[in-house]
Design a protein around this motif. Structure first.
Motif, PDB file in Angstrom:
ATOM      1  N   GLU A  84      11.393-105.330  30.914  1.00  0.00           N
ATOM      2  CA  GLU A  84      11.798-105.317  29.724  1.00  0.00           C
ATOM      3  C   GLU A  84      12.966-106.559  29.478  1.00  0.00           C
ATOM      4  N   PRO A  85      12.769-107.521  29.704  1.00  0.00           N
ATOM      5  CA  PRO A  85      13.672-108.696  29.745  1.00  0.00           C
ATOM      6  C   PRO A  85      14.447-108.787  28.398  1.00  0.00           C
ATOM      7  N   GLU A  86      13.723-108.460  27.387  1.00  0.00           N
ATOM      8  CA  GLU A  86      14.182-108.536  25.739  1.00  0.00           C
ATOM      9  C   GLU A  86      15.452-107.303  25.783  1.00  0.00           C
ATOM     10  N   LYS A  87      15.374-106.409  26.678  1.00  0.00           N
ATOM     11  CA  LYS A  87      16.294-105.434  26.598  1.00  0.00           C
ATOM     12  C   LYS A  87      17.409-105.557  27.396  1.00  0.00           C
ATOM     13  N   ARG A  88      17.541-106.877  28.328  1.00  0.00           N
ATOM     14  CA  ARG A  88      18.453-107.014  29.271  1.00  0.00           C
ATOM     15  C   ARG A  88      19.834-106.750  29.005  1.00  0.00           C
ATOM     16  N   ASP A  89      20.400-107.166  27.678  1.00  0.00           N
ATOM     17  CA  ASP A  89      21.686-106.868  27.320  1.00  0.00           C
ATOM     18  C   ASP A  89      22.038-105.232  26.930  1.00  0.00           C
ATOM     19  N   GLU A  90      20.969-104.898  26.284  1.00  0.00           N
ATOM     20  CA  GLU A  90      20.857-103.392  26.425  1.00  0.00           C
ATOM     21  C   GLU A  90      21.222-102.705  27.722  1.00  0.00           C
TER      22      GLU A  90
END
Length: 249
Positions: A84-90
């Protein structure tokens, strides 16, 4: 071992799941004392109250020793970041929060971080003047008594199916300054070419811990020189570049 599932296989080490336990098997190239030290470290951390797999047994087999421990069902933060690269910062924030929580613990019977670095610096194959300067810098760094992992990497953080965060692989654990632990994590990201992740990590770490990059980066040459002792030729030149820089802005 009908249910054996190999998770990692290297020439000198294998990690596999056997039923409801995880087995970390070492060949004879590993010293018995190092294997026992890892098991003791993990047990002491568990007794302090941190969420880590419980050690069940240490087995002696014909081709080496194995540590048998609780199997945590779940995925590592490294796996989750890839999926889930879109949730990397999370996920990176959760990673730093786990490190920050770990640093609240004091496990006094572990080796001291400063003593470990001192030993490594004496072993390091670097210029004598640089070695002296790094030893003097190390002596002047603040002494803390925080639980430090020594290899705090997203692959070593498991998000269990139960929703809890577990930290694994305690072979390098010490008690000392948390910023030294953060410096090593930053350096390992850089070593693997994950520059953007390294910078994002250190930004989040500094924000959550109310500290500065400059303070953490004062540890970088010490950590890099110590890491160079591991003897990986492909890493040595990179690490020595960091070890020989006097100041980081």
């Amino acid at each position: 071992m009908a249910d054996k599932k190999v998770l990692l296989k290297r020439p000198n080490k294998e990690i596999y799941v056997d039923g409801d336990v995880l087995v970390k098997k070492f060949d004879k190239s590993f010293r018995k004392s190092d294997i026992l030290n890892e098991a003791i470290n993990q047990t002491r951390v568990a007794e302090a109250g941190l969420s880590v797999p419980e050690i069940y047994d240490i087995r002696l087999e014909d081709d080496g020793y194995s540590i048998v421990m609780q199997y945590i069902k779940g995925k590592s933060l490294e796996e989750l970041m890839k999926e889930e690269p879109e949730k990397r910062d999370e996920y990176l924030t959760r990673f730093v929060e786990a490190q920050r929580e770990m640093h609240k613990y004091n496990v006094p019977l572990l080796n001291r971080t400063k003593e470990k670095f001192t030993r490594k610096l004496y072993e390091a194959n670097i210029d004598g003047n640089i070695k002296y300067e790094l030893l003097m810098r190390l002596e002047g760094m603040p002494t803390h008594f925080k639980l430090c992992h020594g290899d705090f990497d997203p692959s070593n953080i498991i998000v269990g199916d139960d929703g809890k965060t577990y930290i694994i692989d305690w072979s390098h654990a010490t008690t000392g300054n948390g910023s030294a632990d953060a410096a090593r994590t930053y350096l390992m990201f850089k070593l693997r070419g994950k520059d953007e992740l390294a910078e994002k990590y250190i930004d989040i770490y500094c924000r959550l811990n109310n500290t500065t990059r400059h303070y953490i980066f004062k540890w970088l040459p010490i950590v890099a020189a110590s890491q160079s002792v591991k003897g990986k030729p492909e890493e040595r030149d990179f690490l020595l570049q960091w070890a020989t820089v006097v100041e980081y802005e």
